[in-house]
Design an enzyme around this catalytic site. Structure first.
Site, PDB file in Angstrom:
ATOM      1  N   LYS A 111      -8.631  -6.495  -3.448  1.00 26.71           N
ATOM      2  CA  LYS A 111     -10.009  -6.493  -2.777  1.00 26.71           C
ATOM      3  C   LYS A 111     -10.605  -4.949  -2.621  1.00 26.71           C
ATOM      4  O   LYS A 111      -9.680  -4.298  -1.871  1.00 26.71           O
ATOM      5  CB  LYS A 111     -10.009  -7.091  -1.421  1.00 26.71           C
ATOM      6  CG  LYS A 111     -11.250  -7.035  -0.805  1.00 26.71           C
ATOM      7  CD  LYS A 111     -11.017  -7.906   0.608  1.00 26.71           C
ATOM      8  CE  LYS A 111     -12.238  -7.234   1.559  1.00 26.71           C
ATOM      9  NZ  LYS A 111     -12.051  -5.799   1.989  1.00 26.71           N
TER      10      LYS A 111
ATOM     11  N   ASP B  23       0.961  -1.154   0.182  1.00 28.49           N
ATOM     12  CA  ASP B  23       0.070  -0.107  -0.005  1.00 28.49           C
ATOM     13  C   ASP B  23       1.011   1.077   0.032  1.00 28.49           C
ATOM     14  O   ASP B  23       2.124   0.928  -0.137  1.00 28.49           O
ATOM     15  CB  ASP B  23      -0.976   0.000   1.302  1.00 28.49           C
ATOM     16  CG  ASP B  23      -2.089   0.823   0.996  1.00 28.49           C
ATOM     17  OD1 ASP B  23      -2.201   1.958   0.806  1.00 28.49           O
ATOM     18  OD2 ASP B  23      -3.510   0.232   1.081  1.00 28.49           O
TER      19      ASP B  23
ATOM     20  N   ASP C 120       4.048   2.362  -5.008  1.00 33.03           N
ATOM     21  CA  ASP C 120       2.844   2.845  -5.683  1.00 33.03           C
ATOM     22  C   ASP C 120       2.481   2.029  -6.829  1.00 33.03           C
ATOM     23  O   ASP C 120       3.320   1.650  -7.591  1.00 33.03           O
ATOM     24  CB  ASP C 120       3.234   4.209  -6.184  1.00 33.03           C
ATOM     25  CG  ASP C 120       2.013   4.890  -7.168  1.00 33.03           C
ATOM     26  OD1 ASP C 120       1.149   4.458  -7.250  1.00 33.03           O
ATOM     27  OD2 ASP C 120       2.473   6.048  -7.355  1.00 33.03           O
ATOM     28  N   MET C 121       1.365   1.474  -6.814  1.00 33.84           N
ATOM     29  CA  MET C 121       0.931   0.490  -7.700  1.00 33.84           C
ATOM     30  C   MET C 121       0.796   0.936  -9.126  1.00 33.84           C
ATOM     31  O   MET C 121       0.561   0.383  -9.874  1.00 33.84           O
ATOM     32  CB  MET C 121      -0.595  -0.150  -7.498  1.00 33.84           C
ATOM     33  CG  MET C 121      -1.634   0.748  -7.523  1.00 33.84           C
ATOM     34  SD  MET C 121      -3.232  -0.113  -6.639  1.00 33.84           S
ATOM     35  CE  MET C 121      -4.089   1.447  -6.404  1.00 33.84           C
TER      36      MET C 121
ATOM     37  N   HIS D  70     -12.721  -0.877  -8.045  1.00 33.22           N
ATOM     38  CA  HIS D  70     -14.039  -0.181  -8.262  1.00 33.22           C
ATOM     39  C   HIS D  70     -13.702   1.521  -7.866  1.00 33.22           C
ATOM     40  O   HIS D  70     -14.549   2.048  -8.065  1.00 33.22           O
ATOM     41  CB  HIS D  70     -15.221  -0.819  -7.507  1.00 33.22           C
ATOM     42  CG  HIS D  70     -15.068  -0.523  -5.956  1.00 33.22           C
ATOM     43  ND1 HIS D  70     -16.095  -0.779  -5.218  1.00 33.22           N
ATOM     44  CD2 HIS D  70     -13.995  -0.229  -4.991  1.00 33.22           C
ATOM     45  CE1 HIS D  70     -15.963  -0.313  -3.904  1.00 33.22           C
ATOM     46  NE2 HIS D  70     -14.355  -0.325  -3.780  1.00 33.22           N
TER      47      HIS D  70
HETATM   48  C1  LIG Z   1     -10.713   1.397  -0.814  1.00 35.75           C
HETATM   49  S1  LIG Z   1      -9.167   0.812   0.089  1.00 35.75           S
HETATM   50  C2  LIG Z   1      -9.188  -0.643  -0.040  1.00 35.75           C
HETATM   51  C3  LIG Z   1      -8.301  -1.494   0.938  1.00 35.75           C
HETATM   52  C4  LIG Z   1      -8.211  -2.838   1.063  1.00 35.75           C
HETATM   53  N1  LIG Z   1      -8.056  -3.610  -0.194  1.00 35.75           N
HETATM   54  C5  LIG Z   1      -9.725  -3.572   1.753  1.00 35.75           C
HETATM   55  O1  LIG Z   1     -10.516  -4.088   0.867  1.00 35.75           O
HETATM   56  O2  LIG Z   1     -10.104  -3.136   2.840  1.00 35.75           O
HETATM   57  C6  LIG Z   1      -8.234   1.488  -1.265  1.00 35.75           C
HETATM   58  C7  LIG Z   1      -6.517   1.371  -0.818  1.00 35.75           C
HETATM   59  O3  LIG Z   1      -5.876   1.764  -1.809  1.00 35.75           O
HETATM   60  C8  LIG Z   1      -4.706   2.648  -1.496  1.00 35.75           C
HETATM   61  N2  LIG Z   1      -4.089   3.312  -2.296  1.00 35.75           N
HETATM   62  C9  LIG Z   1      -4.690   4.250  -3.075  1.00 35.75           C
HETATM   63  N3  LIG Z   1      -3.608   4.627  -4.022  1.00 35.75           N
HETATM   64  C10 LIG Z   1      -2.634   3.871  -4.113  1.00 35.75           C
HETATM   65  C11 LIG Z   1      -1.505   3.463  -4.856  1.00 35.75           C
HETATM   66  N4  LIG Z   1      -1.289   4.332  -5.805  1.00 35.75           N
HETATM   67  N5  LIG Z   1      -0.696   2.341  -4.795  1.00 35.75           N
HETATM   68  C12 LIG Z   1      -0.994   1.581  -3.716  1.00 35.75           C
HETATM   69  N6  LIG Z   1      -2.146   1.553  -2.790  1.00 35.75           N
HETATM   70  C13 LIG Z   1      -3.099   2.781  -2.983  1.00 35.75           C
HETATM   71  C14 LIG Z   1      -5.120   3.246  -0.227  1.00 35.75           C
HETATM   72  O4  LIG Z   1      -4.255   3.760   0.617  1.00 35.75           O
HETATM   73  C15 LIG Z   1      -6.271   2.302   0.420  1.00 35.75           C
HETATM   74  O5  LIG Z   1      -5.672   1.616   1.283  1.00 35.75           O
HETATM   75  O1  LIG Z   2     -15.620   6.238   0.818  1.00 33.58           O
HETATM   76  C1  LIG Z   2     -15.003   5.671  -0.129  1.00 33.58           C
HETATM   77  C2  LIG Z   2     -13.965   6.333  -0.612  1.00 33.58           C
HETATM   78  C3  LIG Z   2     -13.007   5.319  -1.469  1.00 33.58           C
HETATM   79  C4  LIG Z   2     -11.945   6.139  -2.238  1.00 33.58           C
HETATM   80  C5  LIG Z   2     -11.933   7.574  -2.538  1.00 33.58           C
HETATM   81  C6  LIG Z   2     -10.885   7.998  -3.308  1.00 33.58           C
HETATM   82  C7  LIG Z   2      -9.817   7.287  -3.763  1.00 33.58           C
HETATM   83  O2  LIG Z   2      -9.111   7.700  -4.601  1.00 33.58           O
HETATM   84  C8  LIG Z   2      -9.731   6.133  -3.293  1.00 33.58           C
HETATM   85  C9  LIG Z   2     -10.823   5.476  -2.756  1.00 33.58           C
HETATM   86  O3  LIG Z   2     -13.176   4.198  -1.549  1.00 33.58           O
HETATM   87  C10 LIG Z   2     -14.159   3.625  -1.176  1.00 33.58           C
HETATM   88  C11 LIG Z   2     -14.437   2.130  -1.241  1.00 33.58           C
HETATM   89  O4  LIG Z   2     -13.519   1.459  -2.065  1.00 33.58           O
HETATM   90  C12 LIG Z   2     -15.404   1.712  -0.679  1.00 33.58           C
HETATM   91  O5  LIG Z   2     -15.720   0.200  -0.745  1.00 33.58           O
HETATM   92  C13 LIG Z   2     -16.195   2.135   0.091  1.00 33.58           C
HETATM   93  C14 LIG Z   2     -16.038   3.414   0.364  1.00 33.58           C
HETATM   94  C15 LIG Z   2     -15.012   4.179  -0.057  1.00 33.58           C
END
Ligand SMILES: C[S@@+](CC[C@H](N)C(=O)[O-])C[C@H]1O[C@@H](n2cnc3c(N)ncnc32)[C@H](O)[C@@H]1O
Ligand SMILES: O=c1cc(-c2ccc(O)cc2)oc2c(O)c(O)ccc12
Length: 354
Positions: A252, A218, A238-239, A256
């Site tokens: 996961k 991450d 950074d992915m 989206h």
């Molecule tokens: C919606 S969350 C999903 C987290 C996890 N996969 C889950 O299901 O709980 C999105 C994640 O993408 C990470 N993220 C955003 N930009 C990223 C990047 N450029 N490289 C790696 N991770 C990134 C954020 O820090 C965050 O933890």
């Molecule tokens: O409330 C959120 C917000 C995000 C989010 C917003 C902006 C970004 O650049 C990355 C992620 O993603 C979410 C998500 O993945 C989810 O399942 C629920 C809520 C939110």
């Protein structure tokens, strides 16, 4: 077009229902804030209203009002009654997921989505549609003048809420994946959870498959201070640049969040990551496939479309149907995929092969 009075009265009722539906969310929030589920759980048997009121420190003058809140929550199947006239309350599967301190608790997710920082942004949905998209990528940006991570950066409490909210469904999802299609992870030498956040999912997988080498990948500030927890390695990066190599890459609830163009970049880097190991690799995606629900239990399709509106509001991503997913996979150079919907849920497991 002419409508009958009966049709218009039904339509009026429908409009009232849609207008007032925010009160479903807010009464759910009230149930969480009052910790009603925890009190009923601790009681261990049907709890009469007077005892519930006294345990929750509800002011006696509000007994009748609180009964009305409970009536609405029972109607929403958040709680149930043994016998309606007796006003004795019980947990349902829904309120079981609101208990604090259990691995399947969804309370942090509800608190995130219903936090004013997130929920208020939907107010500018219509305004955003008439704004030039290049300048303002999402309604969230229009409302706050910045993205969710920039907002989280300046507010540690909201940052914690975001990470805990995202992590909160890992416990149940991993259990569902194991039961439905546990073979997805079987035999994998190593796995990288791309955008794995605080590692809840990777730790649950590592627990079930102790022989698998698991890595959470991450952004550096998300994994800062973590190197290894319960055998799971944390790597910052950074992915959009590269992804650490492994037999399988897990995404996961990641794709989206991103546009098609960004998803193709992420998938391409994941493909490089699994191919640098050997040719046995695959990508495992856990996400919504719009229209892929095993039954329409609890309005699963409607929930999928509501998630799409959430993505539209907060991210540049979207919820995709099978043909949109297939398009992404083929454009990123993959040749085949298999979709397994999770029973009773709104998400699917998608295995994607080079
Ligand atoms: C919606 S969350 C999903 C987290 C996890 N996969 C889950 O299901 O709980 C999105 C994640 O993408 C990470 N993220 C955003 N930009 C990223 C990047 N450029 N490289 C790696 N991770 C990134 C954020 O820090 C965050 O933890
Ligand atoms: O409330 C959120 C917000 C995000 C989010 C917003 C902006 C970004 O650049 C990355 C992620 O993603 C979410 C998500 O993945 C989810 O399942 C629920 C809520 C939110």
């Amino acid at each position: 077009m002419e409508f009958t009075t009966a049709e218009l009265l039904q339509a009026q009722s429908h409009v009232y229902n849609l207008t007032l539906s925010y009160l479903k969310s807010m009464s759910l929030k009230a149930a969480i804030d009052l910790r009603i589920a925890d009190v009923l759980h601790k009681h261990g048997k049907p709890m009469p209203l007077p005892e519930l009121i006294s345990s929750l420190s509800i002011h006696p003058s509000k007994t009748d009002t609180f009964r009305r809140l409970m009536r609405a929550l029972v109607h929403q199947r958040i709680f149930s009654t043994v016998d309606e006239s007796q006003d004795s309350y019980l947990l349902t599967p829904t309120s079981h997921l609101l208990l604090s301190g259990i691995s399947t608790s969804l309370t942090p997710f509800v608190q995130l989505i219903l936090h004013p920082i997130v929920s208020h942004t939907a107010e500018v949905l219509a305004l955003w549609f008439t704004s030039p998209e290049e300048e303002i990528p999402t309604p969230f940006w229009l409302f706050h003048g910045k993205g969710i991570f920039e907002v989280a950066d300046g507010q540690p409490e909201f940052n914690r809420l975001f990470n805990e909210g995202m992590a909160s469904d890992a416990g149940l999802v991993v259990e569902a994946v194991m039961r439905t299609c546990g073979d997805v992870f079987r035999g994998l030498e190593s796995l990288v959870d791309v955008s794995g956040g605080t590692g809840a999912m990777a730790m649950a997988i590592a627990d079930a498959f102790p022989e698998m080498k698991c890595t959470v990948f991450d952004l550096p500030h998300v994994v800062a201070g973590r190197t290894e927890i319960k055998g799971v390695r944390f790597v910052g990066g950074d992915m959009f640049v590269s992804v650490p190599s492994a037999t399988a890459a897990l995404l996961k609830w990641v794709l989206h969040d991103w546009s098609d163009e960004d998803c193709i970049k992420i998938l391409t880097h994941c493909k490089e990551a699994i191919q640098s190991k050997d040719n046995e690799g695959k990508i495992i995606i856990i996400d919504i496939v719009v229209g892929a629900v095993m039954d329409n239990h609890a309005n699963a399709e409607e929930s999928q479309l509501l998630f799409d509106l959430l993505m539209l509001t907060a991210t540049t991503g979207k919820e995709r149907n099978e043909s949109e997913w297939q398009d992404l996979f083929f454009k990123a150079g993959f040749t085949s995929y298999k979709i397994t919907p999770l029973p009773g849920g709104i998400r699917s497991v998608i295995e994607v092969y080079p």
